[in-house]
Design a protein around this motif. Structure first.
Motif, PDB file in Angstrom:
ATOM      1  N   GLY A   1      -0.765  -1.786   5.337  1.00  0.00           N
ATOM      2  CA  GLY A   1      -1.783  -0.874   4.817  1.00  0.00           C
ATOM      3  C   GLY A   1      -2.254   0.159   5.820  1.00  0.00           C
ATOM      4  O   GLY A   1      -3.363   0.691   5.722  1.00  0.00           O
TER       5      GLY A   1
ATOM      6  N   ARG B   1      -0.900 -10.695   3.421  1.00  0.00           N
ATOM      7  CA  ARG B   1      -0.344  -9.372   3.735  1.00  0.00           C
ATOM      8  C   ARG B   1       0.337  -9.332   5.099  1.00  0.00           C
ATOM      9  O   ARG B   1       0.201  -8.357   5.839  1.00  0.00           O
ATOM     10  CB  ARG B   1      -1.437  -8.289   3.695  1.00  0.00           C
ATOM     11  CG  ARG B   1      -2.157  -8.170   2.345  1.00  0.00           C
ATOM     12  CD  ARG B   1      -3.187  -7.034   2.387  1.00  0.00           C
ATOM     13  NE  ARG B   1      -2.558  -5.750   2.596  1.00  0.00           N
ATOM     14  CZ  ARG B   1      -2.036  -4.995   1.625  1.00  0.00           C
ATOM     15  NH1 ARG B   1      -2.067  -5.402   0.377  1.00  0.00           N
ATOM     16  NH2 ARG B   1      -1.481  -3.834   1.911  1.00  0.00           N
TER      17      ARG B   1
ATOM     18  N   ASP C   1       0.841  -1.194   0.000  1.00  0.00           N
ATOM     19  CA  ASP C   1       0.000   0.000   0.000  1.00  0.00           C
ATOM     20  C   ASP C   1       0.883   1.253   0.000  1.00  0.00           C
ATOM     21  O   ASP C   1       1.402   1.674   1.035  1.00  0.00           O
ATOM     22  CB  ASP C   1      -0.877  -0.058   1.266  1.00  0.00           C
ATOM     23  CG  ASP C   1      -1.876   1.073   1.321  1.00  0.00           C
ATOM     24  OD1 ASP C   1      -1.609   2.144   0.741  1.00  0.00           O
ATOM     25  OD2 ASP C   1      -2.919   0.881   1.969  1.00  0.00           O
TER      26      ASP C   1
END
Lengths: 330, 330
Positions: B38, B241, B2
């Motif tokens: 993120g 992630r 991100d």
């Protein structure tokens, strides 16, 4: 240092369930700590961070990217827990005690007031402090360590705050090691280009002005009150047989001065990190020191040394807690 | 990853009460973790150590300083908490789960039994495993990470145990990077002289025998069951992630294979340490990786990565907990 304990530690490590030497630095740190603590039953908790703060008359020469008033604001920041060293110390379970050894601004509540004078003289043109003031600052560092040790500290981490102190440390280092100003002058809080060359010229002028060679006289003439206190702290911590975890350029300058005063201090010094500040490498080389970490840090406050503490802690636990080959029936 | 979160982290770090860039690697790690998670509200606890264990038919060629039976004894050691990785994981608050992916000895109570076959074939003369077995081992690694993530793990640390696995990892590395056996063959558990040259010849023979180039086919032909599982673990952790903290030579071989299969995995990889095992540097260079620590370790088990975890943890806390300059009235 206790060579018998070191040898016992080597034997113990040789029996652990792993190939010989495969834990690298964790093994050599354990041996070195055994020599310091006189036992293979190593204990490194709790660590104590002692932050010594002082102002520098040489800031009148515009040698820092920050205004000298920032020293005081950072002391407030330390007492509120907002500085980098507070956050990092919290991670390792270390107390942070801030000693105002020689700041210029109004005293900050929550700091230990051992102020010897309001900042140093401008080392480009005059002595940083008198002989008596230097002696008092050394004693203040000793006393700070005595208090920490009485409070149960197992590892001493000297840190510092003082706008202008990379200039003072560069001057002290150049004099102690007979290096040029260029070899030891770095960006500090973030100088570049002309500003960096100007700082180098200031260091050079200071070093040329001083005719001192004795390490405590060099600190008195070219150093800082917090540098003198850190030197005292190192001497006292070594006398108390404590592991001393040394931070970056300023802290290593103080450690170097301590070793020049008393070479027996050296085995008590553990070097936490390689700072990005130019000149740190020269000091480490002079001390034959191999720092634990190299993370590109250059903040001071004790922050780099604090980052290295978990490695010391792991090195201390491995020989006590790992199995030996005979436990596996081998 | 991100990029918006990474940019937010750079802005946040720029406001913290310290000179720009002065926390060095702590700053870049925070930015890289923000990209993975993120968010700038980083969380790295708890970490989970997943140790994958397997035996290696190539030990018939006398490529290790230890007998192949040690794999099983070490599994018992892991379950009793006596191995290096147990002690180190305890320091960082990590669980250690041991997966028997392909050991040869009797199953060890307390290990997860996902055994796909009893050790690999002798890669000098035959394939390590079949295509189906390799696929099962990759899946087992994925499943292990899924379980860890369901259990709340924020950081995945793949580790391994398997006498003979530096030989297999060297063969896989040489094939994936088109390097010579000499470039990637190291002392492993402690070879020297003639023994090391013999190991190098075995790796060379294995690499010459294999005509595979596809990364999963290379692992199938030259690798190990635990190496395949680690590759699967890396792929799944990246898909979830998660920050992946990579250990030394064997773990980096698995990570390299994962990146060759799926280049998008790379930003999720954080390299814990530079191993002493020859060949690790070549793998790190191929991955453009700058390991956090360099402590001269070469043990495996995930031990070097675990030592690096406190640095990640500190990097995660700094942006959340430090004051910003506006807090000081600046």
């Amino acid at each position: 240092p206790d060579e018998t304990a070191a040898e016992q530690m080597r034997e113990r490590i040789g029996q652990l369930t792993k190939p010989p030497g495969s834990l690298g630095r964790l093994e050599t740190l354990a041996v070195d700590m055994a020599a310091v603590q006189g036992t293979i039953d190593l204990h490194v908790r709790p660590p104590a961070v002692l932050v010594f703060a002082g102002d520098h008359g040489v800031t009148a020469e515009n040698v820092s990217a920050y205004d000298a008033s920032l020293t005081r604001l950072m002391l407030e920041n330390f007492t509120r827990g907002g500085a980098a060293v507070n956050v990092l110390a919290s991670e390792i379970g270390a107390s942070v005690t801030v000693y105002d050894i020689g700041c210029a601004g109004a005293p900050v509540a929550g700091t230990e007031q051992i102020r010897i004078r309001r900042g140093t003289g401008n080392i480009r043109v005059e002595a940083a402090m008198t002989k008596e003031e230097c002696s008092e600052a050394l004693d203040a560092g000793c006393d700070a360590v005595k208090r920490a040790v009485e409070g149960g500290a197992a590892v001493i981490i000297p840190g510092e705050m003082g706008i202008g102190n990379t200039t003072a440390a560069a001057a002290v280092s150049a004099k102690l090691l007979d290096l040029s100003a260029r070899d030891v002058t770095g960006v500090g809080t973030g100088l570049s280009g002309e500003d960096l060359r100007h700082k180098e010229a200031v260091v050079e002028d200071a070093v040329k002005r001083s005719d001192k060679t004795d390490p405590s006289a060099v600190i008195q003439d070219l150093g800082g009150l917090e540098i003198a206190a850190m030197t005292g702290a190192v001497l006292e911590a070594a006398a108390s047989r404590k592991v001393i975890l040394v931070d970056g350029f300023i802290a290593t300058t103080a450690a170097l001065a301590a070793v020049h005063m008393a070479p027996w201090v050296r085995p008590f010094l553990f070097f936490g990190h390689q700072s990005e500040e130019a000149g740190h490498r020269a000091l480490l080389d002079a001390l034959d020191a191999d720092p634990i970490l190299s993370l590109g840090m250059r903040l001071g406050e004790g922050s780099g040394a604090v980052c290295a503490f978990p490695v010391l802690r792991m090195a201390a636990r491995i020989p006590r807690e790992m199995a030996v080959f005979s436990d596996l029936g081998l």
